[in-house]
Design a protein around this motif. Structure first.
Motif, mmCIF file in Angstrom:
data_model
loop_
_atom_site.group_PDB
_atom_site.id
_atom_site.type_symbol
_atom_site.label_atom_id
_atom_site.label_comp_id
_atom_site.label_asym_id
_atom_site.label_seq_id
_atom_site.Cartn_x
_atom_site.Cartn_y
_atom_site.Cartn_z
ATOM 1 N N ARG A 152 -28.035 -6.203 -13.307
ATOM 2 C CA ARG A 152 -27.166 -6.402 -14.456
ATOM 3 C C ARG A 152 -27.180 -5.189 -15.367
ATOM 4 N N GLY A 153 -26.093 -5.062 -16.115
ATOM 5 C CA GLY A 153 -25.969 -3.980 -17.071
ATOM 6 C C GLY A 153 -25.085 -4.414 -18.227
ATOM 7 N N ARG A 154 -25.192 -3.693 -19.351
ATOM 8 C CA ARG A 154 -24.405 -4.035 -20.530
ATOM 9 C C ARG A 154 -22.978 -3.507 -20.460
ATOM 10 N N THR A 155 -22.745 -2.471 -19.663
ATOM 11 C CA THR A 155 -21.394 -1.959 -19.475
ATOM 12 C C THR A 155 -21.054 -2.020 -17.997
ATOM 13 N N ILE A 156 -19.767 -2.042 -17.696
ATOM 14 C CA ILE A 156 -19.353 -2.239 -16.315
ATOM 15 C C ILE A 156 -19.766 -1.083 -15.422
ATOM 16 N N THR A 157 -19.858 0.114 -15.996
ATOM 17 C CA THR A 157 -20.234 1.277 -15.192
ATOM 18 C C THR A 157 -21.738 1.518 -15.167
ATOM 19 N N GLY A 158 -22.509 0.618 -15.771
ATOM 20 C CA GLY A 158 -23.961 0.722 -15.727
ATOM 21 C C GLY A 158 -24.536 1.448 -16.936
ATOM 22 N N PRO A 159 -25.850 1.693 -16.910
ATOM 23 C CA PRO A 159 -26.753 1.510 -15.760
ATOM 24 C C PRO A 159 -27.075 0.033 -15.489
ATOM 25 N N TYR A 160 -27.455 -0.230 -14.209
ATOM 26 C CA TYR A 160 -27.812 -1.569 -13.777
ATOM 27 C C TYR A 160 -29.296 -1.632 -13.437
ATOM 28 N N GLU A 161 -29.919 -2.715 -13.863
ATOM 29 C CA GLU A 161 -31.315 -2.958 -13.506
ATOM 30 C C GLU A 161 -31.398 -4.116 -12.537
ATOM 31 N N LEU A 162 -32.245 -3.991 -11.526
ATOM 32 C CA LEU A 162 -32.406 -5.032 -10.519
ATOM 33 C C LEU A 162 -33.358 -6.113 -10.997
ATOM 34 N N ASP A 163 -33.024 -7.345 -10.664
ATOM 35 C CA ASP A 163 -33.961 -8.443 -10.854
ATOM 36 C C ASP A 163 -35.198 -8.186 -9.997
ATOM 37 N N ASP A 164 -36.330 -8.749 -10.407
ATOM 38 C CA ASP A 164 -37.585 -8.469 -9.712
ATOM 39 C C ASP A 164 -37.646 -9.075 -8.317
ATOM 40 N N ALA A 165 -36.962 -10.185 -8.117
ATOM 41 C CA ALA A 165 -37.082 -10.918 -6.841
ATOM 42 C C ALA A 165 -35.696 -11.294 -6.346
ATOM 43 N N PRO A 166 -35.563 -11.584 -5.051
ATOM 44 C CA PRO A 166 -34.265 -12.013 -4.537
ATOM 45 C C PRO A 166 -33.857 -13.368 -5.103
ATOM 46 N N LEU A 167 -32.562 -13.538 -5.321
ATOM 47 C CA LEU A 167 -32.027 -14.829 -5.726
ATOM 48 C C LEU A 167 -32.040 -15.806 -4.565
ATOM 49 N N LEU A 168 -31.795 -15.290 -3.369
ATOM 50 C CA LEU A 168 -31.687 -16.144 -2.179
ATOM 51 C C LEU A 168 -32.170 -15.358 -0.971
ATOM 52 N N THR A 169 -32.982 -15.989 -0.134
ATOM 53 C CA THR A 169 -33.347 -15.422 1.158
ATOM 54 C C THR A 169 -34.087 -16.466 1.983
ATOM 55 N N SER A 170 -34.043 -16.290 3.309
ATOM 56 C CA SER A 170 -34.832 -17.120 4.231
ATOM 57 C C SER A 170 -35.878 -16.280 4.950
ATOM 58 N N ARG A 171 -35.936 -14.988 4.657
ATOM 59 C CA ARG A 171 -36.690 -14.071 5.512
ATOM 60 C C ARG A 171 -38.195 -14.302 5.506
ATOM 61 N N ASP A 172 -38.729 -14.976 4.480
ATOM 62 C CA ASP A 172 -40.171 -15.185 4.428
ATOM 63 C C ASP A 172 -40.610 -16.511 5.041
ATOM 64 N N ASP A 173 -39.664 -17.286 5.590
ATOM 65 C CA ASP A 173 -40.020 -18.579 6.173
ATOM 66 C C ASP A 173 -39.127 -18.863 7.382
ATOM 67 N N PRO A 174 -39.574 -18.485 8.579
ATOM 68 C CA PRO A 174 -38.749 -18.702 9.777
ATOM 69 C C PRO A 174 -38.571 -20.167 10.150
ATOM 70 N N SER A 175 -39.274 -21.080 9.495
ATOM 71 C CA SER A 175 -39.120 -22.499 9.811
ATOM 72 C C SER A 175 -37.940 -23.140 9.096
ATOM 73 N N LEU A 176 -37.343 -22.453 8.135
ATOM 74 C CA LEU A 176 -36.228 -23.037 7.394
ATOM 75 C C LEU A 176 -35.043 -23.290 8.314
ATOM 76 N N PRO A 177 -34.349 -24.409 8.149
ATOM 77 C CA PRO A 177 -33.204 -24.695 9.029
ATOM 78 C C PRO A 177 -32.036 -23.748 8.807
ATOM 79 N N LEU A 178 -31.901 -23.191 7.600
ATOM 80 C CA LEU A 178 -30.854 -22.220 7.303
ATOM 81 C C LEU A 178 -31.474 -20.835 7.234
ATOM 82 N N GLN A 179 -31.138 -19.984 8.183
ATOM 83 C CA GLN A 179 -31.650 -18.628 8.236
ATOM 84 C C GLN A 179 -30.533 -17.636 7.905
#
Length: 543
Positions: free
Chosen positions: A214-241
């Motif tokens: 996110r950033g305060r202006t459309i052209t940035g700068p942008y800072e990344l959130d610390d963690a992913p919002l969504l992923t399955s990569r750390d749990d191969p047992s999940l039904p949705l990969q």
């Protein structure tokens, strides 16, 4: 509340782009080398979706002839400016090379299922474009590709303002963000004084995810959130990969949801394989006290079952008058009466054989998406092949180097060597079962049949196993051994592959392009899995 079950659009439906217009939600998905181009689905309640049309004319000349497997139309992005729909997408003509050889186009329509304007080419930095409408201004997001030796094929996210009337660039192109992890699929939204950049992260495979900056202006700068919002990569047992490639949308009651792609893998001795391709799913989203989006259930893992706001009024049905319209699909062009005719013999489809199943140019193939791990396809075919260069039958298809076919064709008289002496006129009619993968083309079985009348062909898919059969004296008779259906997946082989499995009919005539075959009674039945406690799905398959 209504409980939706993911995936909400099942079978090959990747890279979903979600938009709400009044009480309707619309999703556009990638079509790659398949027609119709850019399928669009709609829903009132996020749980029940129906096909609502496609972007006719998205490909100039309505032809992708010569485009490689998994090339074509990538990652369309659908938006609404208050008056009309906008669609931006890229046609990719090289896959697996440093050069994507691509063109990015924009088209508009007042109705999602209506007439779309002629596509206009815009700045084509890379694939995965998106448009952002902000206070009357129009911005184009894109991935930047650096093809040079030592360059990064995913060299950051760029932003260019476009003139709304001419679509010409206004001013310079801005580099918004670069990251050591692969990022692509940018989408922008504005909320509470912040511009949020929603990114696909980690590629489209099992390391896929969604990251937000996110950033305060459309052209940035942008800072990344610390963690992913969504992923399955750390749990191969999940039904949705493979969960990733997302877009956030606000609902009428002020809550938020997110569309994303996901895949349902089969567990095979060769590892997980996603025969159904990447599919469309939806999650509920909230915003934390620091202003970052989070999955409502907490953590980054996608759910199969999600509560969403309820609507009770049903949607009016959409008429589908064309006999070869959705769910039928074709490769690299629309069906044409010159090779796919439904008028000459009512209740039948007549295919005129053209090029072979490994052609990138002119195949006579009609197919439908396989949407569940248990499926059965059946069709009756009537044809009189006179040479081994003529054939027609039933196909399980992934691409030109991954398919299974049971074809009615010609072979030399029993005991005569295979020397191509079809001009003698002698020979026999046979069913030929062929398996193709990256390494080899194999004839698995050859069965003599009486082709003086129609022959019914079929295949039963159970997880990773496909069993072909035909009907003789009213009884299903197996043809050959069970075959490995899991090879028809993104995850088999060494090439980049992005689509999904289809079942359909095809015909070929490699010499004269005149041989015809008539088909009737095509049926593809896909059986949903049993739902277990907690929303998990149980699918039977054989290893």
């Amino acid at each position: 509340m209504t409980v939706l079950r993911n995936p909400v659009i099942r079978g090959f439906a990747p890279d979903p782009s979600l938009v709400r217009v009044g009480d309707w939600y619309y999703v556009a998905t990638s079509s790659f080398e398949w027609f119709p181009t850019i399928p669009i689905h709609r829903s009132r309640d996020l749980a029940h979706w129906e096909y609502a049309g496609h972007v006719r004319g998205a490909v100039p000349g309505d032809s992708l002839a010569g485009v490689p497997d998994s090339g074509g139309v990538w990652a369309p992005s659908l938006s609404w400016d208050g008056e009309r729909f906008w669609m931006v997408y890229t046609i990719v003509r090289s896959v697996g090379t440093a050069y994507f050889d691509l063109d990015t186009y924009v088209t508009t329509a007042t109705e999602a299922d209506g007439k779309w304007s002629a596509p206009r080419r815009v700045a084509s930095h890379g694939f995965d474009p998106a448009l952002f409408h902000d206070g009357g201004r129009l911005w184009l997001l894109n991935l930047q590709n650096d093809h040079r030796p030592g360059g990064d094929r995913f060299a950051g996210i760029v932003l260019t303002e476009l003139d709304r009337a001419t679509l010409a660039p206004l001013g310079e192109t801005h580099l918004l963000l670069q990251h050591e992890r692969l990022i692509e699929g940018p989408k922008l939204l504005r909320r509470d004084g912040w511009y949020y950049l929603v990114l696909a992260e980690g590629g489209t495979g099992f390391q896929h995810g969604v990251r937000v900056a996110r950033g305060r202006t459309i052209t940035g700068p942008y800072e990344l959130d610390d963690a992913p919002l969504l992923t399955s990569r750390d749990d191969p047992s999940l039904p949705l990969q493979k969960a990733g490639h997302a877009e956030l949308v606000e609902t009428p009651d002020g809550s938020w949801v997110m569309s994303h792609l996901a895949a349902r893998p089969l567990r095979t001795p060769d590892g997980p394989r996603c025969t159904l391709g990447r599919e469309t799913a939806i999650q509920a989203v909230t915003w934390d006290t620091d202003g970052w989006p989070r999955l409502r259930q907490g953590g980054p893992h996608p759910l199969v079952e999600v509560d969403v706001p309820t609507r009770s009024d049903p949607a009016p049905p959409i008429a589908r008058p064309e006999p070869l319209s959705w769910p039928w699909s074709t490769l690299r062009g629309y069906p044409d009466p010159s090779w796919a005719d439904t008028a000459g013999r009512p209740g039948w489809i007549r295919l005129r054989g053209r090029q072979g199943p490994e052609s990138l140019w002119a195949q006579s193939l009609l197919a439908q998406r396989v949407t569940e791990h248990r499926a059965e396809a059946e069709v009756t075919v009537e044809a009189a092949p006179r040479t081994f260069t003529q054939a027609a039958g039933l196909v399980l298809w992934y691409d030109t180097r991954s398919y299974l076919t049971l074809d009615l064709t010609w072979a030399e008289p029993d005991g005569e060597p295979q020397r191509g002496q079809q001009w003698r006129g002698a020979g026999r009619t046979v069913l030929s079962l062929v398996e193709r993968d990256e390494q080899d083309l194999r004839q698995v079985a050859l069965v003599d049949v009486d082709a003086r009348g129609p022959v019914t062909l079929g295949v039963t898919v159970d997880g990773a196993e496909a069993r072909f059969w035909y009907v003789r004296a009213g009884t299903r008779t197996p043809v050959g051994p069970p075959l490995d259906f899991s090879r028809l997946s993104d995850d088999h082989g060494s090439r980049l592959r992005f689509t999904g499995a289809f079942a359909g009919i095809h015909a070929r005539d490699l010499v004269d392009a005149a041989f015809t075959a008539d088909f009737t009674g095509f049926r593809l039945t896909c059986t949903p899995p049993v739902t277990m406690l907690g929303g998990a799905e149980l699918t039977r398959h054989h290893g």
